[in-house]
Design an enzyme around this catalytic site. Structure first.
Site, PDB file in Angstrom:
ATOM      1  N   ARG A 116      -5.653 -11.135  10.390  1.00  0.00           N
ATOM      2  CA  ARG A 116      -6.063 -10.939   8.993  1.00  0.00           C
ATOM      3  C   ARG A 116      -5.014 -11.498   8.043  1.00  0.00           C
ATOM      4  NH1 ARG A 116      -1.660  -8.369   6.410  1.00  0.00           N
ATOM      5  NH2 ARG A 116      -1.335  -6.244   7.145  1.00  0.00           N
ATOM      6  N   GLU A 215      -6.028  -1.975   0.213  1.00  0.00           N
ATOM      7  CA  GLU A 215      -4.610  -2.056  -0.190  1.00  0.00           C
ATOM      8  C   GLU A 215      -4.346  -3.298  -1.043  1.00  0.00           C
ATOM      9  OE1 GLU A 215      -1.764  -1.118   2.910  1.00  0.00           O
ATOM     10  OE2 GLU A 215      -0.359  -2.584   2.097  1.00  0.00           O
ATOM     11  N   ARG A 219      -8.846  -8.643   1.849  1.00  0.00           N
ATOM     12  CA  ARG A 219      -8.313  -8.871   3.194  1.00  0.00           C
ATOM     13  C   ARG A 219      -9.358  -9.702   3.913  1.00  0.00           C
ATOM     14  NH1 ARG A 219      -4.287  -4.937   5.159  1.00  0.00           N
ATOM     15  NH2 ARG A 219      -2.829  -4.801   3.428  1.00  0.00           N
ATOM     16  N   CYS A 261       2.182  -4.363  -0.805  1.00  0.00           N
ATOM     17  CA  CYS A 261       3.283  -3.856   0.011  1.00  0.00           C
ATOM     18  C   CYS A 261       4.197  -5.017   0.378  1.00  0.00           C
ATOM     19  CB  CYS A 261       2.726  -3.205   1.271  1.00  0.00           C
ATOM     20  SG  CYS A 261       4.002  -2.608   2.400  1.00  0.00           S
ATOM     21  N   THR A 263       5.915  -5.582   2.857  1.00  0.00           N
ATOM     22  CA  THR A 263       5.878  -5.999   4.265  1.00  0.00           C
ATOM     23  C   THR A 263       4.898  -7.146   4.480  1.00  0.00           C
ATOM     24  OG1 THR A 263       4.106  -4.455   4.867  1.00  0.00           O
ATOM     25  CG2 THR A 263       6.372  -3.679   5.129  1.00  0.00           C
ATOM     26  N   ARG A 270      -1.328 -10.668   9.607  1.00  0.00           N
ATOM     27  CA  ARG A 270      -1.085  -9.814  10.768  1.00  0.00           C
ATOM     28  C   ARG A 270      -2.013 -10.300  11.874  1.00  0.00           C
ATOM     29  NH1 ARG A 270      -2.807  -4.978  13.119  1.00  0.00           N
ATOM     30  NH2 ARG A 270      -1.083  -3.952  14.135  1.00  0.00           N
ATOM     31  N   ARG A 299       1.693  -0.716  17.950  1.00  0.00           N
ATOM     32  CA  ARG A 299       1.044   0.425  17.304  1.00  0.00           C
ATOM     33  C   ARG A 299       0.001   1.039  18.221  1.00  0.00           C
ATOM     34  NH1 ARG A 299      -1.230  -1.909  11.564  1.00  0.00           N
ATOM     35  NH2 ARG A 299       0.757  -2.242  10.523  1.00  0.00           N
ATOM     36  N   GLU A 304      -2.784   1.738  11.801  1.00  0.00           N
ATOM     37  CA  GLU A 304      -1.416   2.052  11.460  1.00  0.00           C
ATOM     38  C   GLU A 304      -1.171   3.560  11.532  1.00  0.00           C
ATOM     39  OE1 GLU A 304      -0.401   0.608   7.637  1.00  0.00           O
ATOM     40  OE2 GLU A 304       1.693   0.429   8.232  1.00  0.00           O
TER      41      GLU A 304
END
Ligand code: ARG
Length: 346
Positions: A116, A215, A219, A261, A263, A270, A299, A304
């Protein structure tokens, strides 16, 4: 959302990056600053304050947040991504450059592959501080771009608000839909007006989907059963190119694609597999040390902050900024090849 304007003394067992870098002196220096959208330091760190078990604990309200609160974001970005504040980010989404023959053609280990990227629309605040009207505008623009997709990528948009409970449960268990009520997003302001203007788009065979106003504004997700990582990347790359013709995304030369975020900055990518490693599962120390060496994150398979179920893990690239998209997928691929090799010798 209750936001304190006091410096919060992070507890001894809080290991988030925000607790590591936010000193009282820095808090005093930044606490009265605001971005043009009115986003404050207190809003940025609220998730990390409310959730002391955060790994990072900070979110941006807009692209300007990364500059306005740079004395805090810069060391966090450097720590997480190993990326200094003078570096330039380069993008490469060309599948031809990826070296990734299926590492598990017989399907003994890899259950599924998912890649993604996150995107946010240029000129609008991020979800942490966006208004109800602007969130709706994001939904309209994004959905209109998604509905222009043709061929394999063509699909339908399902607004969260009108989705049946059964559809919702099924999409969640198929790992297509995002979960509601995440406490990290909640404290970051990202669940305001839920489920207004949120939704999911997916194609017929569910190999391509998109999340709207979770978020990030958008996405874009490519996934399929098995370990043909290159095919998954090729589909993602095609979708991103098509969508990019319709929408202008927030990005710059230093941080790459802007995300809520830190990250996710840079490639915002990801790339992950669900992989069954029954032997390695009995030696988590070894699994973790290989993961660290190959820049992987391990994970649980329900997303998450979840634990792994038996011996199935969700393994993904950890680096996203200062590496290209191809390198993100290559990181994941190279690590997976090693994990499978070791699993076979045990
Ligand atoms: N804010 C959470 C934490 O610090 C999540 C960080 C990374 N994950 C994400 N979905 N952005 O642990």
């Amino acid at each position: 959302m209750n936001i304190s304007d006091q410096y919060s003394d992070f507890s001894q067992d809080c290991h988030s990056l925000v607790s590591k870098y936010l000193t009282k002196v820095l808090f005093e220096h930044l606490k009265d600053k605001r971005t043009n959208n009115g986003f404050s330091l207190q809003q940025a760190i609220n998730s990390g304050v409310v959730n002391p078990d955060s790994g990072i604990g900070i979110y941006a309200g807009d692209e300007a947040s990364y500059a306005t609160f740079a004395p805090l974001f810069d060391p966090i970005i450097e720590d997480y991504h190993g990326y200094g504040k003078d570096r330039l980010h380069i993008s490469n989404l060309n599948p031809e450059d990826l070296n990734a023959a299926n590492p598990d053609p017989e399907g003994h280990y890899i259950i599924s592959t998912r890649i993604r990227v996150a995107r946010n629309l240029h000129g609008l605040p991020l979800g942490t501080t966006i208004s109800t009207e602007h969130r709706k505008l994001v939904e309209q623009r994004v959905v209109s771009a998604l509905e222009k997709l043709v061929g394999d990528l063509a699909g339908r948009y399902y607004p969260l608000k009108t989705m049946s409970e059964a559809d919702r449960a099924r999409l969640i268990s198929d790992h297509i839909l995002f979960k509601a009520g995440d406490r990290f997003l909640q404290a970051a302001g990202l669940n305001r007006d839920w489920p207004e203007s949120r939704g999911i788009f997916h194609n017929n065979d569910r190999t391509f989907s998109a999340w709207v106003n979770e978020e990030d504004h958008l996405r874009v997700i490519s996934m399929q059963i098995g370990g043909d990582i290159k095919q998954v990347f090729t589909r993602l790359s095609a979708a991103v190119a098509e969508i990019g013709r319709e929408l202008e995304f927030s990005r710059n030369h230093h941080l790459g694609y802007i995300t809520s975020c830190p990250t996710n900055l840079g490639t915002a990518m990801r790339a992950s597999v669900h992989i069954n490693l029954p032997k390695l599962a009995t030696d988590m120390a070894q699994l973790t040390s290989i993961a660290d060496e190959y820049h992987l994150q391990v994970r649980g398979m329900h997303g998450e902050h979840t634990a792994s179920e038996g011996s199935i893990f969700d393994v993904s690239n950890r680096r996203r900024l200062g590496v290209t998209e191809v390198e993100c997928v290559q990181d994941m691929y190279d690590g997976i090849v090693v994990l499978i090799k070791i699993e076979q010798t045990l």
